[in-house]
Design an enzyme around this catalytic site. Structure first.
Site, short mmCIF file in Angstrom:
data_model
loop_
_atom_site.label_atom_id
_atom_site.label_comp_id
_atom_site.label_asym_id
_atom_site.label_seq_id
_atom_site.Cartn_x
_atom_site.Cartn_y
_atom_site.Cartn_z
N GLU A 46 0.87 -1.18 0.00
CA GLU A 46 0.00 0.00 0.00
C GLU A 46 0.90 1.22 0.00
O GLU A 46 1.75 1.38 0.89
CB GLU A 46 -0.89 0.02 1.24
CG GLU A 46 -1.88 -1.13 1.32
CD GLU A 46 -2.64 -1.14 2.64
OE1 GLU A 46 -2.36 -0.27 3.49
OE2 GLU A 46 -3.48 -2.02 2.82
N ASP A 57 -5.86 8.01 10.53
CA ASP A 57 -4.48 7.63 10.83
C ASP A 57 -4.03 8.23 12.15
O ASP A 57 -4.33 9.38 12.48
CB ASP A 57 -3.55 8.10 9.71
CG ASP A 57 -3.84 7.37 8.41
OD1 ASP A 57 -3.90 6.13 8.45
OD2 ASP A 57 -4.03 8.04 7.37
#
Length: 262
Positions: A46, A57
């Site tokens: 990724e 995140d």
């Protein structure tokens, strides 16, 4: 779905899925880090599209995004990194991961350009199924997988909508909250993976909260893929002079643990 991506989940063990941010700590070193991931045994990579407001995140990946943006990384630059990676590694699946705004700001040729760069699919954290007709349709029209996310709060009523139009694999977020802040509970993950796999033939990869080789092995016994991101981004931040070596050594340990768990 690309043959590269489907092949990554046809092995006799769980796939190791690794995340790094494009441009962290620099565009040149990102290339070296991507090579190190492959050398260490990553099955799927990724590549994060740096963004100023990465809402899902935790501190580690937020810091990586800020380092990349400070260095001048853009989505165009991210696609250039992807294109160069594809030239060096024709058989390793590469997924772009990030948020909707950069893709929309790029313009109507984003899906076309991503496919031309050799990308296999995308994970867009903040693109709900109900809103993906335009960009999702463009991605699918270019043969790109749209990888969807399920979470501990995705119940039986919501799961069919998440699975509709998804391809490549399903990313199961093992903890409620942001990346890299809490460890996954293996028993809870096993129950969730079993419930999801009863509803789809897509491989299920589990991420968020996996840092150690032991945790990776535990998840590998119950899922089709193990996703590790924040721990790798931390290594990059801690080893700015030679991040590739640190990443290679760490990913090798993860890969060996997953192999042993098979």
């Amino acid at each position: 779905m690309s043959e590269r991506l489907s092949a990554a989940f046809r092995k006799n063990r769980a796939a190791l899925v690794t995340f790094v941010t494009a441009g962290d700590p620099s565009a040149e070193k990102t290339g070296d880090i991507l090579d190190a991931l492959v050398e260490g045994g990553a099955d799927v990579i990724e590549l994060g599209m740096p963004f100023t407001d990465p809402m899902a995140d935790g501190p580690s990946i937020q810091a990586g995004s800020l380092r990349a943006l400070k260095g001048g990384m853009t989505l165009k630059g991210t696609l250039e990194i992807a294109r160069a990676f594809r030239g060096r590694h024709p058989d390793v699946p590469l997924i772009l991961m990030g948020y909707l705004n950069p893709a929309l700001a790029y313009g109507p040729h984003f899906a076309r350009d991503a496919a031309a760069a050799g990308v296999d699919g995308l994970i867009l954290v903040d693109l709900p199924p109900e809103e993906d007709a335009e960009l999702g349709g463009a991605l699918r029209g270019e043969g790109l997988s749209l990888v969807r996310l399920a979470t501990p709060t995705t119940d039986r009523n919501r799961l069919p909508a998440v699975l509709e139009g998804a391809s490549g694999f399903l990313y199961y977020v093992s903890v409620a909250g942001v990346t890299g802040t809490r460890a996954a509970d293996t028993a809870d993950v096993a129950e969730a993976v079993g419930r999801i796999k009863a509803e789809t033939d897509l491989p299920v990869a589990v991420g968020f909260g996996i840092r150690t080789a032991e945790q990776a092995a535990d998840i590998a016994r119950i899922a089709d893929g193990v996703v590790v991101g924040s721990a790798i981004v931390d290594l990059i931040g801690e080893n700015a002079a030679d991040p590739a070596t640190a990443v290679r050594n760490y990913v090798t340990k993860l890969s060996q643990a997953i192999e042993t768990a098979a």
